[in-house]
Write a protein that holds these residues in place. Sequence first.
Motif, PDB file in Angstrom:
ATOM      1  N   UNK A  70      77.390  25.150  53.750  1.00  0.00           N
ATOM      2  CA  UNK A  70      77.407  24.782  52.486  1.00  0.00           C
ATOM      3  C   UNK A  70      75.880  23.913  52.253  1.00  0.00           C
ATOM      4  N   UNK A  71      75.278  24.333  51.001  1.00  0.00           N
ATOM      5  CA  UNK A  71      74.121  23.427  50.682  1.00  0.00           C
ATOM      6  C   UNK A  71      74.295  22.698  49.272  1.00  0.00           C
ATOM      7  N   UNK A  72      74.415  21.544  49.474  1.00  0.00           N
ATOM      8  CA  UNK A  72      75.078  21.009  48.123  1.00  0.00           C
ATOM      9  C   UNK A  72      74.070  20.539  47.040  1.00  0.00           C
ATOM     10  N   UNK A  73      74.328  20.731  46.015  1.00  0.00           N
ATOM     11  CA  UNK A  73      73.560  20.205  44.979  1.00  0.00           C
ATOM     12  C   UNK A  73      74.244  18.777  44.527  1.00  0.00           C
ATOM     13  N   UNK A  74      73.569  18.232  43.670  1.00  0.00           N
ATOM     14  CA  UNK A  74      74.079  16.819  43.056  1.00  0.00           C
ATOM     15  C   UNK A  74      75.485  17.106  42.159  1.00  0.00           C
ATOM     16  N   UNK A  75      75.522  18.088  41.474  1.00  0.00           N
ATOM     17  CA  UNK A  75      76.565  18.593  40.790  1.00  0.00           C
ATOM     18  C   UNK A  75      77.688  19.043  41.651  1.00  0.00           C
ATOM     19  N   UNK A  76      77.487  19.428  42.722  1.00  0.00           N
ATOM     20  CA  UNK A  76      78.745  19.840  43.830  1.00  0.00           C
ATOM     21  C   UNK A  76      79.104  18.851  44.083  1.00  0.00           C
TER      22      UNK A  76
ATOM     23  N   UNK B 229      86.548  35.472  54.837  1.00  0.00           N
ATOM     24  CA  UNK B 229      87.151  34.490  54.128  1.00  0.00           C
ATOM     25  C   UNK B 229      86.379  33.411  53.037  1.00  0.00           C
ATOM     26  N   UNK B 230      85.196  33.443  53.356  1.00  0.00           N
ATOM     27  CA  UNK B 230      84.327  32.803  52.418  1.00  0.00           C
ATOM     28  C   UNK B 230      83.028  33.560  51.897  1.00  0.00           C
ATOM     29  N   UNK B 231      82.672  33.160  50.810  1.00  0.00           N
ATOM     30  CA  UNK B 231      81.495  33.939  49.864  1.00  0.00           C
ATOM     31  C   UNK B 231      80.269  33.639  50.517  1.00  0.00           C
ATOM     32  N   UNK B 232      79.247  34.533  50.568  1.00  0.00           N
ATOM     33  CA  UNK B 232      78.003  34.326  50.921  1.00  0.00           C
ATOM     34  C   UNK B 232      77.237  34.877  49.852  1.00  0.00           C
ATOM     35  N   UNK B 233      76.115  33.954  49.259  1.00  0.00           N
ATOM     36  CA  UNK B 233      75.378  34.738  48.173  1.00  0.00           C
ATOM     37  C   UNK B 233      73.804  34.624  48.736  1.00  0.00           C
ATOM     38  N   UNK B 234      73.068  35.548  48.108  1.00  0.00           N
ATOM     39  CA  UNK B 234      71.538  35.873  48.385  1.00  0.00           C
ATOM     40  C   UNK B 234      70.979  34.546  48.289  1.00  0.00           C
ATOM     41  N   UNK B 235      71.234  33.858  47.094  1.00  0.00           N
ATOM     42  CA  UNK B 235      70.270  32.660  46.743  1.00  0.00           C
ATOM     43  C   UNK B 235      70.813  31.503  47.549  1.00  0.00           C
ATOM     44  N   UNK B 236      71.939  31.579  48.336  1.00  0.00           N
ATOM     45  CA  UNK B 236      72.658  30.325  48.919  1.00  0.00           C
ATOM     46  C   UNK B 236      72.979  29.190  48.210  1.00  0.00           C
ATOM     47  N   UNK B 237      73.281  29.662  46.769  1.00  0.00           N
ATOM     48  CA  UNK B 237      73.959  28.801  45.956  1.00  0.00           C
ATOM     49  C   UNK B 237      75.557  28.715  46.320  1.00  0.00           C
ATOM     50  N   UNK B 238      76.090  27.505  46.633  1.00  0.00           N
ATOM     51  CA  UNK B 238      77.552  27.317  47.272  1.00  0.00           C
ATOM     52  C   UNK B 238      78.552  26.974  46.140  1.00  0.00           C
ATOM     53  N   UNK B 239      77.806  26.829  44.772  1.00  0.00           N
ATOM     54  CA  UNK B 239      78.746  26.434  43.739  1.00  0.00           C
ATOM     55  C   UNK B 239      80.026  27.206  43.622  1.00  0.00           C
TER      56      UNK B 239
END
Length: 198
Positions: A152-158, A92-102
């Motif tokens: 999730x690994x959050x960026x400031x924009x997230x 039910x959730x997307x995983x990405x190789x670069x761990x970008x959760x945006x």
Amino acid sequence: MRTVEENYEGVVVGGRRITNLRYADDTTLLASTQERIRKFFKDFVQESARYNMYINAQKYKIMVVSRQDNILVQVDHEGESLEQVHDFKFLGSYKSADEDCTKEIKRRIALARQKAVALPSIWKDRNINTATKVKVMKSMVWAVFQYGVERWTLKKSDRNRIETFEMWCWRKMLSISWQEHRTNDSVLTELGLEKKES
């Protein structure tokens, strides 16, 4: 899986060795090198066959989680190469190789927004007090948004995107138009909620 996993070190997460993740008939194999994942997959296929369980190569994907781009891994099954992907949907959730959760955060916000929009009868009902509406918002809208949040690994924009969504929810719940020029602080004060520190 117990028979196969004993021979593999997997990856270490938080000091704990993990070789695989399983849920119902979904299985994720984890390894730190190409050679190990090939061998692990081959042993997994052979051991599964002993119990009359067979692998559908078209459903299996390979993803390399690394800071380096363009690492290619080839794993074959019955003459067919498994597809290597940059991201995929798992439980039910997307995983990405670069761990970008945006991308996943945007998707979860869209799903939760749909849920909030679908509840106008609750938001507009004057017989339901604000405290109850807040509980409905948290349990029916925020629960949709927060699915998978622990990875999730959050960026400031997230963070900004999430805070904007949160304020949209509260304004929607209170039927506050953007034309009213209410500050976020005044909305949170009305709800008895504290402003979160960034």
